[in-house]
Structures are given as C-alpha cells and as structure tokens.
Design a protein around this motif. Sequence first.
Motif, PDB file in Angstrom:
ATOM      1  N   ALA A 219       0.402  -1.080   0.104  1.00 57.59           N
ATOM      2  CA  ALA A 219       0.043  -0.042   0.007  1.00 57.59           C
ATOM      3  C   ALA A 219       0.975   1.367  -0.044  1.00 57.59           C
ATOM      4  CB  ALA A 219      -0.970  -0.007   1.429  1.00 57.59           C
ATOM      5  N   VAL A 220       1.803   1.389   0.664  1.00 56.35           N
ATOM      6  CA  VAL A 220       2.783   2.334   0.903  1.00 56.35           C
ATOM      7  C   VAL A 220       3.515   2.742  -0.498  1.00 56.35           C
ATOM      8  CG1 VAL A 220       4.887   3.292   1.945  1.00 56.35           C
ATOM      9  CG2 VAL A 220       3.323   2.257   3.324  1.00 56.35           C
ATOM     10  N   VAL A 221       4.027   1.515  -1.065  1.00 57.28           N
ATOM     11  CA  VAL A 221       4.726   1.489  -2.353  1.00 57.28           C
ATOM     12  C   VAL A 221       3.757   2.163  -3.494  1.00 57.28           C
ATOM     13  CG1 VAL A 221       5.688   0.065  -4.413  1.00 57.28           C
ATOM     14  CG2 VAL A 221       6.419  -0.312  -1.892  1.00 57.28           C
ATOM     15  N   LEU A 222       2.441   1.527  -3.495  1.00 59.32           N
ATOM     16  CA  LEU A 222       1.426   2.147  -4.385  1.00 59.32           C
ATOM     17  C   LEU A 222       1.407   3.512  -4.088  1.00 59.32           C
ATOM     18  CD1 LEU A 222      -1.249  -0.940  -4.623  1.00 59.32           C
ATOM     19  CD2 LEU A 222       0.399   0.049  -6.342  1.00 59.32           C
ATOM     20  N   LEU A 223       1.252   4.093  -2.802  1.00 57.03           N
ATOM     21  CA  LEU A 223       0.832   5.431  -2.750  1.00 57.03           C
ATOM     22  C   LEU A 223       2.034   6.327  -3.236  1.00 57.03           C
ATOM     23  CD1 LEU A 223      -0.541   5.567   0.873  1.00 57.03           C
ATOM     24  CD2 LEU A 223      -1.786   6.230  -1.048  1.00 57.03           C
ATOM     25  N   VAL A 224       3.470   5.612  -2.865  1.00 61.88           N
ATOM     26  CA  VAL A 224       4.679   6.685  -3.398  1.00 61.88           C
ATOM     27  C   VAL A 224       4.341   6.561  -4.893  1.00 61.88           C
ATOM     28  CG1 VAL A 224       7.040   6.481  -3.441  1.00 61.88           C
ATOM     29  CG2 VAL A 224       5.960   5.960  -1.226  1.00 61.88           C
ATOM     30  N   VAL A 225       4.167   5.328  -5.503  1.00 66.44           N
ATOM     31  CA  VAL A 225       4.214   5.647  -7.128  1.00 66.44           C
ATOM     32  C   VAL A 225       2.944   6.532  -7.572  1.00 66.44           C
ATOM     33  CG1 VAL A 225       3.543   4.009  -8.989  1.00 66.44           C
ATOM     34  CG2 VAL A 225       5.142   3.156  -7.297  1.00 66.44           C
TER      35      VAL A 225
END
Length: 115
Positions: free
Chosen positions: A10-16
């Motif tokens: 979820a964090v990676v998706l938010l950063v992307v």
Amino acid sequence: METGTVVLIAVVLLVVAAVVVVAMKQKSRRIDSKREQAAEHREAAHATGLEADRRAAEADERAARARREQLEAEQERVEAEKVRSEAADLHRKADEIDPDLDDSDADDTQATGRR
C-alpha cells in the motif's frame, strides 16, 4: 499475506501514485510555460508585423510624394518650354513688324537669338 506486506504494498502504491501525480503536474507546468512562451512570441510577431506595415506605408507615402514631385517638375518644364517658345514667337513677330530692322538684321537676330 501478512499485514506488514500489505502495508508495504500500500505504501509503495501510494508513493508510485504520488510520483505519477508530481510528474503530471510538472508536465502540466512545462506545457503551460511553453504556451506562455508561444503567446509571447505571437505577441512579439504581431507587434513586429505592425511595425513592418507602418514602415511599408511610410515608404509608399514617400514614393508617392516623390512621384508627385517628379510629375510637377515635368509639368513645370513643359510650361517653361511653352513660355520659351511663346517668347521666341514674340521676338520673331517683333522682328517681322519692326520697320527699323532690315532682313539681314532679322537673320542675325534669329540665328543668335539676340538683337
């Protein structure tokens, strides 16, 4: 899946997603900047075109004025020739009717243009 993995995804998706949003905003700013530059160039081109039109109009006016003056000078020259011819005619007539002028004097006057 573990909770930590889900949170990490979820964090990676938010950063992307954040990177994509920032990239899109930068692209939008670049496009807006180019639009502004294009508008400035168009405005400068328009102003330059108006200046060129003004200069061309002034040149046309000067050329027309010069042509008018040339025609007036030509008319004055024609008038001067007419007056000169009339003066010569009057001299010939005066020589013809002058009782004090004999034929040889008249020939001399006509040849030299003087008495």
